[in-house]
Design a protein around this motif. Structure first.
Motif, PDB file in Angstrom:
ATOM      1  N   GLY A 419     118.183  75.472   9.468  1.00 29.06           N
ATOM      2  CA  GLY A 419     116.972  74.521   9.181  1.00 29.06           C
ATOM      3  C   GLY A 419     117.154  73.169  10.003  1.00 29.06           C
ATOM      4  N   ILE A 420     116.140  72.356   9.999  1.00 32.49           N
ATOM      5  CA  ILE A 420     116.097  71.140  10.818  1.00 32.49           C
ATOM      6  C   ILE A 420     115.327  70.124  10.028  1.00 32.49           C
ATOM      7  N   TRP A 421     116.040  68.917  10.168  1.00 34.49           N
ATOM      8  CA  TRP A 421     115.300  67.753   9.769  1.00 34.49           C
ATOM      9  C   TRP A 421     114.144  67.117  10.556  1.00 34.49           C
ATOM     10  N   VAL A 422     113.073  66.771   9.864  1.00 35.15           N
ATOM     11  CA  VAL A 422     111.899  66.215  10.874  1.00 35.15           C
ATOM     12  C   VAL A 422     111.148  64.921   9.891  1.00 35.15           C
ATOM     13  N   GLU A 423     110.758  64.012  10.588  1.00 36.19           N
ATOM     14  CA  GLU A 423     110.144  62.900   9.849  1.00 36.19           C
ATOM     15  C   GLU A 423     108.546  62.802  10.507  1.00 36.19           C
ATOM     16  N   PRO A 424     107.507  63.609  10.363  1.00 37.56           N
ATOM     17  CA  PRO A 424     106.528  63.900  11.588  1.00 37.56           C
ATOM     18  C   PRO A 424     105.322  62.693  11.426  1.00 37.56           C
ATOM     19  N   GLU A 425     105.407  62.135  10.059  1.00 38.70           N
ATOM     20  CA  GLU A 425     104.367  61.141   9.598  1.00 38.70           C
ATOM     21  C   GLU A 425     104.620  59.640  10.253  1.00 38.70           C
ATOM     22  N   MET A 426     105.822  59.435  10.805  1.00 37.49           N
ATOM     23  CA  MET A 426     106.345  58.126  11.387  1.00 37.49           C
ATOM     24  C   MET A 426     106.617  58.059  12.814  1.00 37.49           C
ATOM     25  N   VAL A 427     106.830  56.715  13.307  1.00 36.81           N
ATOM     26  CA  VAL A 427     106.781  56.540  14.832  1.00 36.81           C
ATOM     27  C   VAL A 427     107.556  55.223  14.930  1.00 36.81           C
ATOM     28  N   GLU A 479     109.316  78.069  19.224  1.00 37.52           N
ATOM     29  CA  GLU A 479     110.266  78.190  20.205  1.00 37.52           C
ATOM     30  C   GLU A 479     111.585  78.283  19.712  1.00 37.52           C
ATOM     31  N   ASN A 480     111.846  78.179  18.620  1.00 42.11           N
ATOM     32  CA  ASN A 480     113.078  78.378  17.968  1.00 42.11           C
ATOM     33  C   ASN A 480     113.016  79.018  16.488  1.00 42.11           C
ATOM     34  N   GLN A 481     114.180  79.845  16.241  1.00 43.78           N
ATOM     35  CA  GLN A 481     114.351  80.436  14.891  1.00 43.78           C
ATOM     36  C   GLN A 481     114.670  79.730  13.611  1.00 43.78           C
ATOM     37  N   ILE A 482     113.757  78.829  13.429  1.00 43.61           N
ATOM     38  CA  ILE A 482     113.839  77.918  12.260  1.00 43.61           C
ATOM     39  C   ILE A 482     113.620  78.394  11.023  1.00 43.61           C
ATOM     40  N   ALA A 483     114.306  78.435  10.125  1.00 46.67           N
ATOM     41  CA  ALA A 483     113.821  78.958   8.585  1.00 46.67           C
ATOM     42  C   ALA A 483     113.459  77.865   7.553  1.00 46.67           C
ATOM     43  N   PHE A 484     113.757  76.701   8.052  1.00 48.17           N
ATOM     44  CA  PHE A 484     113.649  75.805   6.835  1.00 48.17           C
ATOM     45  C   PHE A 484     113.303  74.194   7.490  1.00 48.17           C
ATOM     46  N   LEU A 485     112.327  73.344   7.150  1.00 44.15           N
ATOM     47  CA  LEU A 485     112.219  72.139   7.674  1.00 44.15           C
ATOM     48  C   LEU A 485     112.448  71.046   6.514  1.00 44.15           C
ATOM     49  N   LYS A 486     113.444  70.032   6.624  1.00 43.23           N
ATOM     50  CA  LYS A 486     113.592  69.050   5.614  1.00 43.23           C
ATOM     51  C   LYS A 486     112.710  67.800   6.099  1.00 43.23           C
ATOM     52  N   TRP A 487     111.255  67.929   5.357  1.00 45.15           N
ATOM     53  CA  TRP A 487     110.250  66.820   6.001  1.00 45.15           C
ATOM     54  C   TRP A 487     110.649  65.586   5.151  1.00 45.15           C
ATOM     55  N   ASP A 488     110.847  64.580   6.111  1.00 47.46           N
ATOM     56  CA  ASP A 488     111.102  63.342   5.473  1.00 47.46           C
ATOM     57  C   ASP A 488     109.973  62.318   5.263  1.00 47.46           C
ATOM     58  N   TYR A 489     110.113  61.353   4.636  1.00 44.76           N
ATOM     59  CA  TYR A 489     108.774  60.314   4.858  1.00 44.76           C
ATOM     60  C   TYR A 489     109.446  58.969   4.354  1.00 44.76           C
ATOM     61  N   ASN A 490     109.876  58.121   5.102  1.00 44.59           N
ATOM     62  CA  ASN A 490     110.980  56.967   4.777  1.00 44.59           C
ATOM     63  C   ASN A 490     110.311  55.685   4.643  1.00 44.59           C
ATOM     64  N   ARG A 491     108.790  55.498   4.279  1.00 42.00           N
ATOM     65  CA  ARG A 491     108.756  54.159   4.119  1.00 42.00           C
ATOM     66  C   ARG A 491     107.346  54.454   3.388  1.00 42.00           C
ATOM     67  N   SER A 492     106.772  53.111   2.760  1.00 36.30           N
ATOM     68  CA  SER A 492     105.619  52.959   2.173  1.00 36.30           C
ATOM     69  C   SER A 492     104.670  52.515   3.140  1.00 36.30           C
ATOM     70  N   TRP A 493     103.208  52.614   2.900  1.00 38.00           N
ATOM     71  CA  TRP A 493     102.204  52.039   3.950  1.00 38.00           C
ATOM     72  C   TRP A 493     102.414  50.604   3.657  1.00 38.00           C
ATOM     73  N   SER A 494     101.868  49.837   4.877  1.00 37.85           N
ATOM     74  CA  SER A 494     101.393  48.525   5.049  1.00 37.85           C
ATOM     75  C   SER A 494     100.245  48.339   6.100  1.00 37.85           C
ATOM     76  N   GLU A 495      99.486  47.495   5.913  1.00 39.09           N
ATOM     77  CA  GLU A 495      98.221  47.342   6.769  1.00 39.09           C
ATOM     78  C   GLU A 495      97.646  48.691   6.747  1.00 39.09           C
ATOM     79  N   PRO A 496      97.154  49.337   5.856  1.00 37.92           N
ATOM     80  CA  PRO A 496      96.354  50.513   5.639  1.00 37.92           C
ATOM     81  C   PRO A 496      95.043  50.307   6.411  1.00 37.92           C
TER      82      PRO A 496
END
Length: 746
Positions: A419-427, A479-496
């Motif tokens: 498995g692998i960690w991602v935080e796809p909603e952030m930049v 492209e990878n044999q990944i069985a698990f995503l740890k989907w993180d989200y590490n802050r709340s919104w501002s300036e929506p």
């Protein structure tokens, strides 16, 4: 009725179809009832839903309003229901509309309590009065159509009752059939009406980072209690869950109404005792800063709001909600797979990940029986700290010169999946993605772009951003044999803000963002059906029935201190099943409180949920490894009971208690496991006798100790009645002591 001429003919045709549906509704309902343990009966203008031990009933009164009739323990099939008749107004100040226990109200005709739906028309009119039009039943879902008395704003209410638990699901589908846009300023799934009484207590969950799910109670009194998040996501300050109990109810007996909102964005649940002493619970989108532009012909679906009732106290209310999640909500429902024992590399390496170091950790994890190895943050882009790289989901070539394949191959060779960690909603501002697309983040033109953890929130409401995130994750998984995503989200919104759309459409971001997150998760699961996903948000910041439809497990808290977790888990299980509750064994002293406790204690604390290991295994002694191997093997034997059985909270750690005990019982009552904990011995008093619950009183159960010591002369075999009435004594003295005892039916 007065309609715009262009819509009059079309709307009359719609009404004709609705009338035909209403004529056949009774037959449809009876046919549905005969095919399922859930029964939906339509008799005249009275609607009754029956399942498990619950009856829910409402009807159309003489004014055309939907009026609550009954919600409580199941009635006999032939029992009469009261005719829905609007009560007379008590005075001219409150008005008649405010004394009617309506199921779903528009804000209009002098309504003073919390409305379900509030809209503004282009001409400034804000009066909305919804009356019944028709009903139908399909696939055990009752749909009731309502419409404004003058304008073609149509609301279809959906009701569904779960056969196994009697929990009712409600939602509303709002359609604009006018010729001009309208602004929806408030939209709920519906309002639950409780019997009038003065003896109610509200229970809810609140907290903060690293201190989630504290249990709070307050009497229900005149006025309104608002549980909410304004953060763009679920939030850890309030859980979108409530329970209202009679004052004589407790953990094991008494009447409790309970419910949870399935929404992962800004939300609100309002508990209100109005001027007529009626109790209403209304839940849906948070109306704060809300204004959804609904174009002509467009529609808006509210979140689902689930609620149930029981006479079995808070414990039974929790078990019913757990059963609903396991059998109806989770992606693998009705038979979710047991959660594998997991190792996560974060605390061992933080951002300093590389192929050799991760393989070394994987080898140690495999040696103690771990089944899933997860590489956390630091593997992608320029991610050497939390100030750079988010958004650039390509493998870092310095850390992994041959890509992820050598590491994944080694993990597989060790008998684990990867498995692998991602935080796809952030930049991060320091990323190739942000440099190329600074307009892709939530922002308000000309205003500062505030950072949280050195990052900003991507505007997932935008179709191009949605496409980028989906494409990046799909490529990673393809492209990878990944069985698990740890989907993180590490802050709340501002300036929506959403500057790329007209000003009157920008507030749609609160709904469209979350819908697109759900859409990405759904599409990834369709394309990669064997991949499992965890919802993580700096701990328990996004745990709700909405995200749980697409994720297999959740992360309750970043606080992994073994003792603190007892309280956090006690609150978590009020609303959610232990089967999704990730619980890690981490190093001691804990980084949170700097206090030490034994490895056995930390394991037992975590074994009450889905067991994970987050410690730095390179620092563990040979004895630590042997202890871990033994307890992991024990956990694998009991985990089906822990994760998918019935939970009994025997002694709560809430309010600083020295003692805590939980029991899990398999659905067939063949197995049970007891976890008991002592914080500190006090004045030499023995640990209280523990009396089990939920066993078959006539069956014989053999006891075996997994960890700890039983009192002398404890029988090896005794009846379920014995263990529930005489109980069992465990021997514990000192600080941070734990015991685990299994019971198996002979």
């Amino acid at each position: 009725m007065k309609f715009p001429k262009a819509y009059a003919r079309r709307y009359l045709a719609i009404l004709g179809v609705m009338v035909l549906a209403a004529c056949g509704a009774m037959e449809d309902a009876r046919a549905a009832a005969s095919d399922s343990a859930a029964h939906i009966d339509v008799s005249g203008h009275v609607f009754r839903l029956d399942a498990a031990k619950v009856t829910y009933a409402f009807g159309v009164n003489e004014k055309g309003q939907l009026q609550s009739i009954y919600w409580g323990p199941r009635l006999a099939s032939g029992d009469p229901l009261p005719t829905p008749v609007a009560p007379p107004g008590r005075d001219a100040i409150d008005g008649v509309v405010n004394v009617i226990p309506q199921e779903y109200t528009g804000w209009g005709e002098g309504l003073y309590y919390e409305p379900d739906l509030k809209v503004t028309f282009p001409d400034g009119n804000r009066d909305l009065v919804l009356h019944y039009v028709s009903n139908s039943v399909h696939d055990n879902v009752l749909s009731v159509v309502m419409k404004d008395i003058e304008r073609p704003i149509v609301v279809t209410l959906q009701y569904e009752i779960d056969p196994g638990t009697g929990i009712v699901r409600r939602s509303a589908f709002i359609e604009n059939h006018t010729e001009t846009p309208v602004i929806v300023e408030q939209a709920s799934a519906g309002t639950w009406i409780l019997p009038r009484s003065h003896d109610y207590t509200l229970r809810y969950l609140a907290g903060r980072w690293a201190a989630e799910n504290d249990i709070y109670e307050r009497p229900v009194q005149p006025g309104k209690t608002v549980l909410e998040s304004r953060r763009g996501s679920t939030g850890m300050q309030n859980e979108p869950w409530f329970a209202i109990r009679r004052n004589d109810a407790n953990e094991t007996h008494g009447q409790v109404w309970f419910g949870a909102l399935a929404w992962s964005g800004s939300w609100q649940i309002a508990i209100e005792q109005d001027q007529a002493e009626q109790i209403r619970i209304t839940g849906g989108f948070n109306p704060f800063d809300f204004g959804y532009k609904l174009a002509p012909g467009a529609s808006l679906q509210t979140p689902s709001f689930y609620a149930g009732v029981t006479n079995g106290g808070m414990g039974e209310a929790s078990r019913l909600m757990h059963r609903l999640e396991l059998t109806r909500i989770l992606p693998q429902a009705p038979h979710p797979r047991a959660r594998p024992v997991l190792y996560n590399s974060w605390e061992a390496t933080e951002f300093d990940v590389n192929e050799a170091g991760q393989i070394a950790l994987a080898e140690k994890a495999a040696s103690i029986g771990v089944e899933r190895f997860v590489m956390d943050d630091g593997w992608f882009g320029a991610r050497n700290n939390d100030k750079a790289g988010l958004g650039d989901w390509t493998v870092n070539p310095q850390k992994f010169p041959h890509g992820l394949k050598p590491l994944i191959d080694r993990v597989h060779a060790l008998g684990m999946d990867f498995g692998i960690w991602v935080e796809p909603e952030m930049v991060n501002p320091d990323s190739d993605l942000y440099r190329a697309h600074p307009d892709w983040v939530l922002n308000m033109t000309g205003r500062p772009r505030n950072l949280g953890r050195h990052q900003m929130v991507l505007n997932l409401a935008r179709p191009d951003v949605r496409a980028y995130v989906l494409g990046a994750l799909d490529k990673l998984l393809s492209e990878n044999q990944i069985a698990f995503l740890k989907w993180d989200y590490n802050r709340s919104w501002s300036e929506p803000g959403w500057p790329q759309v007209p000003a009157d459409q920008q507030k749609n971001v609160y709904v469209d963002f979350v819908r697109n997150v759900y859409g990405i998760l759904e599409e990834l699961r369709r394309k990669h059906p064997n991949v499992e996903i965890e919802s993580c948000s700096s701990g328990g910041g996004r745990v709700d029935l909405g995200i749980m439809r697409f994720t297999d497990e959740v992360w309750p808290s970043d606080n992994t201190d073994g003792f603190d977790r007892l309280r956090i888990q006690d609150g978590f299980t009020q609303a959610h099943t232990p089967g999704v509750m990730m619980a890690w064994v981490t190093d001691s002293p804990s980084s949170m409180n700097k206090r030490s406790m034994s490895l056995e204690y930390r394991f037992l604390s975590s074994m009450q949920g889905s067991l994970g290991i987050g410690a730095n295994l390179t620092k563990w002694s040979a004895q630590d490894m042997a202890t871990a191997q033994r307890l992991i093997a024990d956990y694998k034997v009991i985990r089906e009971t822990v994760q998918h059985g019935d939970l009994y909270r025997l002694m709560s750690p809430d309010n600083g208690s020295e003692h805590s005990a939980t029991e899990n019982v398999s659905p067939d009552k063949a197995h049970a496991v007891l976890f008991a904990f002592l914080h500190s011995s006090t004045e030499g008093y023995p640990y209280p006798t523990v009396r089990l619950q939920g066993l078959d009183p006539d069956a014989r159960y053999r006891v075996r100790v997994l960890q700890g010591t039983m009192a002398e002369r404890t029988p090896t075999v005794a009846s379920g009645a014995y263990w529930m009435n005489v109980g069992i004594d465990v021997v514990m003295r000192g600080d941070f002591q734990g015991s685990a005892i299994a019971f198996d039916r002979e």
